[in-house]
Design a protein around this motif. Structure first.
Motif, PDB file in Angstrom:
ATOM      1  N   TRP A 171       0.825  -1.212   0.000  1.00 37.65           N
ATOM      2  CA  TRP A 171       0.000   0.000   0.000  1.00 37.65           C
ATOM      3  C   TRP A 171       0.859   1.262   0.000  1.00 37.65           C
ATOM      4  CZ3 TRP A 171      -2.522  -4.421   1.915  1.00 37.65           C
ATOM      5  CH2 TRP A 171      -3.718  -4.713   1.257  1.00 37.65           C
ATOM      6  N   PHE A 241      -2.505   5.531   7.473  1.00 37.45           N
ATOM      7  CA  PHE A 241      -2.627   4.071   7.552  1.00 37.45           C
ATOM      8  C   PHE A 241      -2.838   3.635   9.001  1.00 37.45           C
ATOM      9  CE2 PHE A 241       0.131   4.769   3.872  1.00 37.45           C
ATOM     10  CZ  PHE A 241      -0.471   3.969   2.915  1.00 37.45           C
ATOM     11  N   ASP A 262      -9.278   8.948   2.478  1.00 37.88           N
ATOM     12  CA  ASP A 262      -8.468   8.045   1.640  1.00 37.88           C
ATOM     13  C   ASP A 262      -7.504   7.174   2.448  1.00 37.88           C
ATOM     14  OD1 ASP A 262      -9.620   8.700  -0.788  1.00 37.88           O
ATOM     15  OD2 ASP A 262      -8.224  10.368  -1.124  1.00 37.88           O
ATOM     16  N   VAL A 264      -6.111   4.059   4.765  1.00 37.60           N
ATOM     17  CA  VAL A 264      -6.250   2.610   4.588  1.00 37.60           C
ATOM     18  C   VAL A 264      -6.003   1.901   5.912  1.00 37.60           C
ATOM     19  CG1 VAL A 264      -5.385   0.571   3.347  1.00 37.60           C
ATOM     20  CG2 VAL A 264      -5.386   2.798   2.207  1.00 37.60           C
ATOM     21  N   ARG A 287     -12.674   5.875   2.947  1.00 42.61           N
ATOM     22  CA  ARG A 287     -11.617   5.078   3.573  1.00 42.61           C
ATOM     23  C   ARG A 287     -11.684   3.625   3.085  1.00 42.61           C
ATOM     24  NH1 ARG A 287     -14.129   7.943   8.399  1.00 42.61           N
ATOM     25  NH2 ARG A 287     -12.611   9.483   9.104  1.00 42.61           N
ATOM     26  N   SER A 288     -10.567   2.918   3.202  1.00 38.55           N
ATOM     27  CA  SER A 288     -10.519   1.506   2.792  1.00 38.55           C
ATOM     28  C   SER A 288     -10.197   0.618   3.983  1.00 38.55           C
ATOM     29  CB  SER A 288      -9.418   1.267   1.753  1.00 38.55           C
ATOM     30  OG  SER A 288      -9.554   2.123   0.666  1.00 38.55           O
ATOM     31  N   VAL A 290      -8.788  -3.180   4.407  1.00 33.31           N
ATOM     32  CA  VAL A 290      -8.177  -4.228   3.587  1.00 33.31           C
ATOM     33  C   VAL A 290      -7.522  -5.279   4.497  1.00 33.31           C
ATOM     34  CG1 VAL A 290      -7.702  -2.590   1.710  1.00 33.31           C
ATOM     35  CG2 VAL A 290      -5.945  -3.017   3.431  1.00 33.31           C
TER      36      VAL A 290
END
Ligand code: NAP
Ligand code: ZN
Ligand code: ZN
Length: 348
Positions: A171, A241, A262, A264, A287-288, A290
């Motif tokens: 990432w 992050f 945005d 992660v 937002r992600s 994962v």
């Protein structure tokens, strides 16, 4: 066949106990390894206690293996007797799917073979791991380990190291990024060291106030107690992050709020119980959320070489094999600084 000594769980509610079994003779592409050290990963505990389901007994855990090559098959080109090597979380895969082709063996579309509790590719049996005196592995799944660093501190890189290195690279963590590391255990402390080495500004998010000093020494700039509601509220929109290494059920939504737009959040911790995720913290900040599983062989070698160059190792407590029960209990309490590693010479 060679008889090896090991420690195995015979049932979910039984502590590990001495066990012996036979390893195959090294085939053409196989490397036989005398195991010197094996790290104790929380996945070993999840498996020994059947917390994820599907454990096959007797179960011999252990996938943070460092040792010396004792024999090689006639077709082995990468290793010779006496080499220092490592074995991580998996020992085989189909070798022909697109992921295997792209050095992403951990995502083999036909199912990789993990180092323990996993069916072999020919489905003839299941694997037994590194709490043992020796292991036989195809050379493709064996890593070169530098002799420059203390080997007991290198062993945890084979799982905790690569599991945190791979997503940070994938990432694109870069210098100046703000990252929160949730949970300061085996994976968490490697995430702190690796992210700091990449120039990121690291905040440890922990429920254990006693770990604050260690967090700073490991390379974190900030330490925040997750049990304090005001502290958590004050961290909203702070991080590019978050890497979540927590081994038990917890509320992901609480952490998603801490990401910037945005941002992660990377799940590497694997709690046995699911936890609901609300759409809102994702929608409101694009937002992600994962996940990531260890790393492929090529990337694991890259990580080992990176750590050797930068002098990065794990902080370990070396134990004898008969201390494994106590080590599991202390890990479950979060009382680990920051990886137990078994000295396999204590297994007679
Ligand atoms: P660990 O050393 O036990 O560390 C886990 C940390 O999580 C603890 O030190 C604690 O940190 C925090 N924690 C534990 N229970 C908690 C709870 N009930 N609530 C909140 N925080 C809690 O474990 P590990 O070996 O690092 O492994 C962590 C997880 O990653 C396990 O689930 C393991 O199976 C999984 N794993 C995944 C991969 C992968 O490829 N994705 C690879 C290896 C391991 P604080 O005291 O700081 O809060
Ligand atoms: Zn592991
Ligand atoms: Zn494959």
């Amino acid at each position: 066949m060679t008889l090896v000594k090991a420690y195995a769980a015979q049932a979910a509610d039984k502590p590990l106990a001495p066990y012996s079994f036979e390893r195959r003779e090294p085939g053409e592409k196989d490397v036989e390894i005398k195991i010197l050290y094996c790290g104790v990963c929380h996945s070993d505990i999840h498996t020994a206690r059947n917390e994820w389901g599907g454990t096959m007994y007797p179960a011999v855990p252990g996938h943070e293996i460092v040792g010396k090559v004792t024999r090689v098959g006639s077709g082995v080109t990468k290793f010779k007797e006496g080499d220092t090597v490592g074995v991580g979380c998996f020992v085989d895969s189909c070798r022909y799917c697109s992921n295997c082709h792209d050095d992403l063996e951990q995502y083999c579309e036909n199912g990789h073979t993990q180092t323990y509790n996993s069916m072999t590719q020919d489905k003839s049996g299941y694997t037994l791991g590194g709490y043992a005196t020796a292991i036989v592995v195809d050379e493709h799944f064996v890593l070169s380990v530098s002799d420059k660093l203390p080997l007991e501190k290198v062993a945890p890189l084979l799982c905790a190291g690569i599991t945190t290195y791979s997503p940070l690279r994938h990432w694109g963590l870069k210098a100046g990024d703000k990252i929160g590391v949730v949970g300061l255990g085996g994976l968490g402390h490697m995430a702190v060291k690796l992210a700091a080495s990449m120039g990121a500004e690291v905040t440890v998010l922990s429920r254990s106030a006693s770990k604050e000093k260690d967090a700073t020494e490991l390379g974190a700039k900030h330490f925040k107690l997750t049990t304090n509601k005001d502290t958590m509220a004050g961290l909203a929109n702070s991080f590019n992050f978050i890497i979540d290494t927590v081994s038990a059920q917890h509320d992901y939504n609480e952490y998603l709020q801490l990401l910037k737009t945005d941002g992660v959040m990377i799940l590497v911790g694997a709690p046995p119980q699911p936890d609901p995720v609300s759409a809102f913290p994702l929608i409101m900040g694009r937002r992600s959320l994962v996940g990531s599983l260890v790393g492929g062989l090529k990337e694991t070698q890259e990580m080992l070489d990176y750590c050797a160059e930068k002098g990065i190792t794990s902080d370990v407590e070396v134990i004898s094999i008969d201390q494994i029960k106590e080590a599991y209990e202390r890990t479950l309490k979060g009382d680990v600084h920051y990886r137990f590693v078994i000295d396999m010479s204590t297994l007679h």
